[in-house]
Write an enzyme that holds these catalytic residues in place. Structure first.
Site: not given
Ligand code: SER
Length: 316
Positions: A9, A12-13, A35-36, A143
């Site tokens: 990941g 991401g942010q 990451d994807i 979540y």
């Protein structure tokens, strides 16, 4: 011994900034970004990069073996607002990726795991002011349910199998390099972009909704500090509360107005208001302070100055 790190990941942010900090500390070749999807140029070119679907155990395992990975930072997840739109997908992604990594550690393929939890583990029945480390936790978002479940499993893997897993309950994270995606706290990033672009912002939370927040530099430092601490110091193996700043949309807009006096803020709360209302307003992080010497550095003013300075110089 220098760790060999894999960040899942990484685009991401959090990942895009954490990867660069880890590369600076441990050397570019020792930090594999995965990451994807592809990320920004700096991340892709400054060190190894792999396309990895965190839900595919074989792909994750192959990547770990190929690069002789010792430490994994698992940042791939679906956040609170998107999770409410795709509940089963959020559950599948957030849980299967965690099990893959915990099982690799259980099998001895990796030595250390970082997995972020969130203020979303708390719910409407949790005390909302200065929320204690150990308290009622009845999360009402998918979540939050995945993060709460994940915390239980992290602690279980540590107790039963000796897995060295470390975790932080991140508050809302604010940064200028990479946009967040699908969270309830994202307004606190959007507002700075809109202030510069349009001098106005319509907030999806109401003006007095206080939430715990943190500037990214603090979050990255906390992540590196907890991973760097001696194993004996990490007494909590579910996840540590992490405080930082607490503010409302109104307070952040007042800070923005000091830079842009004409800035106009309006409010149009949507489904995310209910999520925010179920989360703490502020967090007690004395356990993190005591166990691994945590202390945040950025307050609302310093963060606002830094955000606006960087976004302004980016937009010219
Ligand atoms: N920032 C996250 C969200 O809003 C909370 O962990 O979903």
């Amino acid at each position: 011994m220098t760790p060999k790190i894999l960040i899942i990941g990484a685009c991401g942010q959090i990942g895009s900034e954490l990867t660069m900090s880890l590369r600076k500390t441990y050397g570019n070749t020792n930090v594999v970004a995965a990451d994807i999807r592809e990320g920004n140029e700096e991340l892709m070119t400054s060190g190894p990069f792999e396309i990895v679907n965190a839900m595919d155990y074989d792909v994750v395992r192959n990547c770990v073996e190929k690069h002789n990975i010792t430490d994994v930072y698992l940042l791939a997840a679906m956040l609170s607002a998107t999770g409410e739109k795709f509940p089963m997908k959020a559950w599948d992604l957030n849980m299967s990726s965690l099990f893959h990594v915990l099982n690799l550690a259980k099998e001895g393929l990796i030595k250390k795991v970082f997995w972020p939890s969130s203020i979303a583990v708390f719910g409407p029945t949790t005390p909302r002011e200065n929320t204690p480390q150990f308290t009622i936790m009845e999360p009402s978002t998918v979540y939050g349910i995945t993060k709460q479940t994940g915390e239980r499993w992290c602690e279980y893997y540590n107790n039963k199998y000796g897995v060295d897993v470390r975790s932080i309950r991140y508050p809302g994270l604010i940064s200028w390099k990479t946009l967040p995606g699908g969270g309830t706290t994202d307004y606190a990033v959007d507002i700075y972009h809109k202030a510069i672009q349009e001098n106005k912002y319509t907030c999806f939370l109401s003006e007095n909704t206080a939430l715990p927040m943190m500037y990214m530099d603090d979050a990255v430092r906390a992540t590196m500090d907890i991973m760097d601490a001696p194993s004996e110091a990490i007494k909590i193996r579910s996840s540590y509360n992490l405080g930082g700043i607490s503010f409302t949309p109104k307070m952040i807009s007042e800070e923005v107005k000091k830079h842009f006096p004409e800035f106009e803020m309006s409010y149009s709360p949507d489904f995310r208001q209910e999520i925010a209302d179920s989360w703490p307003k502020s967090i007690d992080d004395t356990s993190a302070q005591k166990d691994w010497n945590w202390n945040h550095e950025y307050d609302l003013k310093k963060m606002t100055n830094t955000m606006l300075e960087n976004l302004k110089s980016e937009s010219v």
